[in-house]
Structures are given as structure tokens and as C-alpha cells.
Scaffold this motif. Structure first.
Motif, PDB file in Angstrom:
ATOM      1  N   PRO A  41      72.264  25.822  57.174  1.00  0.00           N
ATOM      2  CA  PRO A  41      71.011  25.621  56.419  1.00  0.00           C
ATOM      3  C   PRO A  41      70.395  24.248  56.658  1.00  0.00           C
ATOM      4  O   PRO A  41      70.372  23.404  55.765  1.00  0.00           O
ATOM      5  CB  PRO A  41      71.461  25.795  54.973  1.00  0.00           C
ATOM      6  CG  PRO A  41      72.883  25.350  54.965  1.00  0.00           C
ATOM      7  CD  PRO A  41      73.450  25.761  56.301  1.00  0.00           C
ATOM      8  N   VAL A  42      69.891  24.031  57.876  1.00  0.00           N
ATOM      9  CA  VAL A  42      69.252  22.762  58.212  1.00  0.00           C
ATOM     10  C   VAL A  42      68.003  22.606  57.335  1.00  0.00           C
ATOM     11  O   VAL A  42      67.228  23.542  57.190  1.00  0.00           O
ATOM     12  CB  VAL A  42      68.850  22.741  59.708  1.00  0.00           C
ATOM     13  CG1 VAL A  42      68.044  21.498  60.041  1.00  0.00           C
ATOM     14  CG2 VAL A  42      70.082  22.840  60.579  1.00  0.00           C
ATOM     15  N   TYR A  43      67.839  21.427  56.764  1.00  0.00           N
ATOM     16  CA  TYR A  43      66.697  21.253  55.866  1.00  0.00           C
ATOM     17  C   TYR A  43      65.397  21.208  56.663  1.00  0.00           C
ATOM     18  O   TYR A  43      65.326  20.646  57.740  1.00  0.00           O
ATOM     19  CB  TYR A  43      66.875  19.992  55.014  1.00  0.00           C
ATOM     20  CG  TYR A  43      66.274  18.744  55.608  1.00  0.00           C
ATOM     21  CD1 TYR A  43      66.952  18.018  56.579  1.00  0.00           C
ATOM     22  CD2 TYR A  43      65.024  18.294  55.197  1.00  0.00           C
ATOM     23  CE1 TYR A  43      66.403  16.870  57.118  1.00  0.00           C
ATOM     24  CE2 TYR A  43      64.469  17.157  55.742  1.00  0.00           C
ATOM     25  CZ  TYR A  43      65.163  16.448  56.694  1.00  0.00           C
ATOM     26  OH  TYR A  43      64.618  15.318  57.228  1.00  0.00           O
ATOM     27  N   ASN A  44      64.387  21.856  56.097  1.00  0.00           N
ATOM     28  CA  ASN A  44      63.078  21.910  56.732  1.00  0.00           C
ATOM     29  C   ASN A  44      63.168  22.259  58.214  1.00  0.00           C
ATOM     30  O   ASN A  44      62.601  21.566  59.066  1.00  0.00           O
ATOM     31  CB  ASN A  44      62.348  20.578  56.544  1.00  0.00           C
ATOM     32  CG  ASN A  44      60.835  20.744  56.568  1.00  0.00           C
ATOM     33  OD1 ASN A  44      60.323  21.716  57.107  1.00  0.00           O
ATOM     34  ND2 ASN A  44      60.128  19.802  56.001  1.00  0.00           N
TER      35      ASN A  44
ATOM     36  N   LYS B 256      65.202  13.403  51.614  1.00  0.00           N
ATOM     37  CA  LYS B 256      66.125  12.896  50.605  1.00  0.00           C
ATOM     38  C   LYS B 256      66.967  14.006  49.984  1.00  0.00           C
ATOM     39  O   LYS B 256      67.967  13.748  49.344  1.00  0.00           O
ATOM     40  CB  LYS B 256      65.392  12.095  49.531  1.00  0.00           C
ATOM     41  CG  LYS B 256      64.232  12.774  48.891  1.00  0.00           C
ATOM     42  CD  LYS B 256      63.438  11.791  48.032  1.00  0.00           C
ATOM     43  CE  LYS B 256      62.024  12.276  47.870  1.00  0.00           C
ATOM     44  NZ  LYS B 256      61.045  11.301  47.663  1.00  0.00           N
ATOM     45  N   LYS B 257      66.538  15.259  50.175  1.00  0.00           N
ATOM     46  CA  LYS B 257      67.319  16.380  49.665  1.00  0.00           C
ATOM     47  C   LYS B 257      68.393  16.829  50.664  1.00  0.00           C
ATOM     48  O   LYS B 257      69.067  17.814  50.430  1.00  0.00           O
ATOM     49  CB  LYS B 257      66.399  17.570  49.394  1.00  0.00           C
ATOM     50  CG  LYS B 257      65.530  17.445  48.170  1.00  0.00           C
ATOM     51  CD  LYS B 257      64.788  18.748  47.912  1.00  0.00           C
ATOM     52  CE  LYS B 257      63.737  18.558  46.846  1.00  0.00           C
ATOM     53  NZ  LYS B 257      62.826  19.695  46.768  1.00  0.00           N
ATOM     54  N   ALA B 258      68.492  16.124  51.785  1.00  0.00           N
ATOM     55  CA  ALA B 258      69.415  16.565  52.831  1.00  0.00           C
ATOM     56  C   ALA B 258      70.671  15.707  52.871  1.00  0.00           C
ATOM     57  O   ALA B 258      70.631  14.516  52.566  1.00  0.00           O
ATOM     58  CB  ALA B 258      68.723  16.510  54.193  1.00  0.00           C
ATOM     59  N   ILE B 259      71.768  16.349  53.235  1.00  0.00           N
ATOM     60  CA  ILE B 259      73.027  15.644  53.474  1.00  0.00           C
ATOM     61  C   ILE B 259      73.423  16.000  54.896  1.00  0.00           C
ATOM     62  O   ILE B 259      73.663  17.173  55.197  1.00  0.00           O
ATOM     63  CB  ILE B 259      74.129  16.094  52.485  1.00  0.00           C
ATOM     64  CG1 ILE B 259      73.710  15.795  51.045  1.00  0.00           C
ATOM     65  CG2 ILE B 259      75.445  15.415  52.812  1.00  0.00           C
ATOM     66  CD1 ILE B 259      74.649  16.358  49.996  1.00  0.00           C
TER      67      ILE B 259
ATOM     68  N   SER C 200      70.807  20.221  50.753  1.00  0.00           N
ATOM     69  CA  SER C 200      71.920  20.055  49.796  1.00  0.00           C
ATOM     70  C   SER C 200      72.004  21.220  48.811  1.00  0.00           C
ATOM     71  O   SER C 200      73.086  21.543  48.322  1.00  0.00           O
ATOM     72  CB  SER C 200      71.783  18.732  49.040  1.00  0.00           C
ATOM     73  OG  SER C 200      70.570  18.685  48.334  1.00  0.00           O
ATOM     74  N   SER C 201      70.878  21.885  48.522  1.00  0.00           N
ATOM     75  CA  SER C 201      70.900  22.998  47.580  1.00  0.00           C
ATOM     76  C   SER C 201      71.516  24.254  48.205  1.00  0.00           C
ATOM     77  O   SER C 201      71.793  25.231  47.513  1.00  0.00           O
ATOM     78  CB  SER C 201      69.495  23.302  47.071  1.00  0.00           C
ATOM     79  OG  SER C 201      68.692  23.798  48.117  1.00  0.00           O
ATOM     80  N   GLU C 202      71.721  24.245  49.518  1.00  0.00           N
ATOM     81  CA  GLU C 202      72.313  25.395  50.215  1.00  0.00           C
ATOM     82  C   GLU C 202      73.740  25.128  50.665  1.00  0.00           C
ATOM     83  O   GLU C 202      74.347  25.958  51.329  1.00  0.00           O
ATOM     84  CB  GLU C 202      71.473  25.736  51.459  1.00  0.00           C
ATOM     85  CG  GLU C 202      70.052  26.163  51.158  1.00  0.00           C
ATOM     86  CD  GLU C 202      69.982  27.575  50.632  1.00  0.00           C
ATOM     87  OE1 GLU C 202      70.910  28.363  50.888  1.00  0.00           O
ATOM     88  OE2 GLU C 202      69.003  27.891  49.921  1.00  0.00           O
TER      89      GLU C 202
ATOM     90  N   VAL D  78      80.499  29.084  55.269  1.00  0.00           N
ATOM     91  CA  VAL D  78      80.919  27.967  54.416  1.00  0.00           C
ATOM     92  C   VAL D  78      81.730  26.955  55.225  1.00  0.00           C
ATOM     93  O   VAL D  78      81.502  25.751  55.137  1.00  0.00           O
ATOM     94  CB  VAL D  78      81.744  28.475  53.208  1.00  0.00           C
ATOM     95  CG1 VAL D  78      82.421  27.326  52.480  1.00  0.00           C
ATOM     96  CG2 VAL D  78      80.860  29.258  52.247  1.00  0.00           C
ATOM     97  N   LEU D  79      82.663  27.455  56.030  1.00  0.00           N
ATOM     98  CA  LEU D  79      83.492  26.558  56.844  1.00  0.00           C
ATOM     99  C   LEU D  79      82.635  25.771  57.826  1.00  0.00           C
ATOM    100  O   LEU D  79      82.864  24.581  58.057  1.00  0.00           O
ATOM    101  CB  LEU D  79      84.562  27.373  57.593  1.00  0.00           C
ATOM    102  CG  LEU D  79      85.632  28.037  56.705  1.00  0.00           C
ATOM    103  CD1 LEU D  79      86.517  28.962  57.536  1.00  0.00           C
ATOM    104  CD2 LEU D  79      86.477  26.999  55.999  1.00  0.00           C
ATOM    105  N   ARG D  80      81.638  26.418  58.374  1.00  0.00           N
ATOM    106  CA  ARG D  80      80.741  25.766  59.325  1.00  0.00           C
ATOM    107  C   ARG D  80      79.962  24.639  58.647  1.00  0.00           C
ATOM    108  O   ARG D  80      79.810  23.548  59.189  1.00  0.00           O
ATOM    109  CB  ARG D  80      79.778  26.811  59.883  1.00  0.00           C
ATOM    110  CG  ARG D  80      79.339  26.543  61.309  1.00  0.00           C
ATOM    111  CD  ARG D  80      78.713  27.743  61.991  1.00  0.00           C
ATOM    112  NE  ARG D  80      77.948  28.619  61.159  1.00  0.00           N
ATOM    113  CZ  ARG D  80      78.159  29.928  61.066  1.00  0.00           C
ATOM    114  NH1 ARG D  80      79.151  30.493  61.735  1.00  0.00           N
ATOM    115  NH2 ARG D  80      77.400  30.681  60.302  1.00  0.00           N
ATOM    116  N   LYS D  81      79.455  24.918  57.454  1.00  0.00           N
ATOM    117  CA  LYS D  81      78.681  23.912  56.724  1.00  0.00           C
ATOM    118  C   LYS D  81      79.548  22.701  56.394  1.00  0.00           C
ATOM    119  O   LYS D  81      79.126  21.559  56.568  1.00  0.00           O
ATOM    120  CB  LYS D  81      78.123  24.506  55.422  1.00  0.00           C
ATOM    121  CG  LYS D  81      76.969  25.463  55.629  1.00  0.00           C
ATOM    122  CD  LYS D  81      76.307  25.842  54.326  1.00  0.00           C
ATOM    123  CE  LYS D  81      77.128  26.797  53.510  1.00  0.00           C
ATOM    124  NZ  LYS D  81      76.396  27.288  52.319  1.00  0.00           N
TER     125      LYS D  81
END
Lengths: 142, 120
Positions: free
Chosen positions: A68-71, A129-132, A137-139, B62-65
Motif C-alpha cells: 500500500p504505497v501512499y499516493n 506525513k501519513k506515510a511510513i 500508515s492507515s493500511e 502483511v509479511l511483505r508490508k
């Protein structure tokens, strides 16, 4: 083993699809213009737009399911911009354009689209800023 | 008492409650030791007494993330039969994440005043 930050294979599949569509569109649009058919020119342009949209939708969804890459949309927008304008500029550079499709039109499109891309980039930076580590981050947790 | 309504409420609550739980179970399985995907899956299903299940696709996602953000890593290892497997393990970041999460969110259920409410 170090964490991989590479781009997903789905993104590269999209880039490949975009390159094929861009050159196919340019070939058929030039043929249509040379034949004096505005109908087929518009049809080709419409099919090109629909094809690019569908490719972005399909591969983008696969990409998001993979990680889930942000944007992720910005990445695809940038790729589309580079591929489309790269292909069309190359066509112009090779002198293959029809008289009704002068190279300056390609430059104008690239410039105008570039402004839209910059706006998207600014929005992309704002959402960061929502990304880690580039992931939304929400995903992250399920 | 309306048993049907109770069951519907329970199902709805559990569906919301379970969001985020898969992460905890997976990380707990790795806190126990290195595991490959099937072992993680079996741990989750057994330890949760069947209340949590994970499809292969969900588990690998999940493991990938987590591997991407550095919570876990993997190393190749021998499978029981056939090709090599990936054995996943927590990194130092992953260990601290699990420890802090459980300390802040799970351990409080063991406090006397809270436990007495659960065990009444």
C-alpha cells in the motif's frame, strides 16, 4: 536481509503497457491524419485515453494490493507524463509528424500537463506525513 | 432475551474488534521464534482457538508490508520437503514494537481492577 524498497513489478508492467499504447496511438493517429480522416484520429485518441485509464486502474490496483504505497497515483501520473511526452517528442524528433500535428503542439501539451503534474506533486508531498517508509500508515496494520 | 439479536451484536462487535488483531497474532508468533508462512498461519489459528484465520494472500501481504518497514526480515531455510522456505523473524524494531504495544494495550487487562471485571 535488508528491507527492499524497490518499485513493484506491477508498476513496470504499467510502464510497458503505457509505452506500447503511446507508440500505437501515435502511429495510428499519424496514419489517420495522413489519410485525412478526422473520425479515426479522434477515435484513436479516445481509445488511447481509455486504454491508458484502464491500464492505470488495473495495474495501480494490483500495485496497491501488493504494497500500500501512499499516493501511488502520483507515481503513475509521473510515469504516464514521461512515457506519453517522451514517445510523442521522439516521434516529432524523427520528423514523423503529420503537418496538422506540428511538434509545437506536443511541446504545448507537455508544458500545460507539466503544470498539472507540479500541482499533483505538491499534494503528494503534503500527504507524505501519513506515510511510513513510503507506505500509507492507515493500511499498514490489519 | 433475544438470542438472535445477541448473536448479531456479538458478530458485529467481533468484526470491528478483530481489525488489527491479525497483526498482533502474527507478530506474537514471530516473538516466539523464527517461522515460515505455514507455521505462522497454524500458530495464529491454534493460539486464537480458531477465532482468527488468515488466508495465504492476506498473510503474505502483511509479511511483505512489515518487511518493507523493517519490522521483520527473512532468511532462506530448508523446508520439510521440496524447495527452500523463507523463515521470518522479528528485527530489533519489531521486538520493541511488539513489546511496547503489548505493554500499552494488552498488559492492562492483567491489572487487578480490570481483571476482576473480566472474571466476574
Amino acid at each position: 536481509m535488508k528491507t527492499s524498497k524497490k518499485v513493484s513489478p506491477y508498476f513496470w508492467a504499467f510502464v510497458g503497457t503505457a509505452v506500447a499504447l503511446a507508440f500505437a496511438a501515435k502511429i495510428f493517429m499519424t496514419m489517420s491524419l495522413n489519410a485525412g480522416s478526422s473520425l479515426f484520429t479522434f477515435l484513436t485518441a479516445g481509445l488511447y485515453a481509455a486504454g491508458m485509464f484502464a491500464a492505470g486502474w488495473y495495474w495501480g490496483r494490483k500495485d496497491t494490493e501488493y504494497l500500500p504505497v501512499y499516493n501511488v497515483g502520483f507515481r503513475y501520473h509521473l510515469a504516464t507524463y514521461i512515457v506519453h511526452n517522451g514517445a510523442f517528442e521522439l516521434w516529432a524528433l524523427l520528423g514523423l509528424n503529420n503537418a496538422y500535428d506540428p511538434p509545437r503542439m506536443t511541446h504545448y501539451v507537455a508544458a500545460a500537463w507539466g503544470v498539472v503534474l507540479v500541482v499533483h506533486f505538491i499534494l503528494y508531498l503534503g500527504a507524505r506525513k501519513k506515510a511510513i517508509d513510503n507506505l500509507d500508515s492507515s493500511e499498514l496494520f490489519e | 432475551m433475544d438470542e438472535n439479536k445477541l448473536n448479531m451484536l456479538l458478530a458485529a462487535w467481533e468484526e470491528t474488534y478483530k481489525k488489527g488483531q491479525l497483526t498482533l497474532w502474527i507478530l506474537l508468533s514471530l516473538a516466539e521464534g523464527k517461522k515460515y508462512a505455514d507455521e505462522i498461519k497454524n500458530f495464529v489459528e491454534e493460539k486464537s482457538r480458531g477465532t482468527m484465520t488468515c488466508e495465504n494472500q492476506s498473510l503474505y501481504r502483511v509479511l511483505r508490508k512489515f518487511e518493507h518497514v523493517g519490522v521483520l526480515e527473512y532468511e532462506p531455510g530448508k523446508g520439510d520437503k521440496g524447495p527452500e522456505r523463507k523463515y521470518y523473524y522479528l528485527t530489533e524494531l519489531g521486538r520493541q514494537l511488539v513489546d511496547r504495544f503489548t505493554e500499552r494495550n494488552i498488559s492492562l487487562f492483567y491489572l487487578d481492577d480490570v481483571r476482576s471485571l473480566i472474571e466476574r
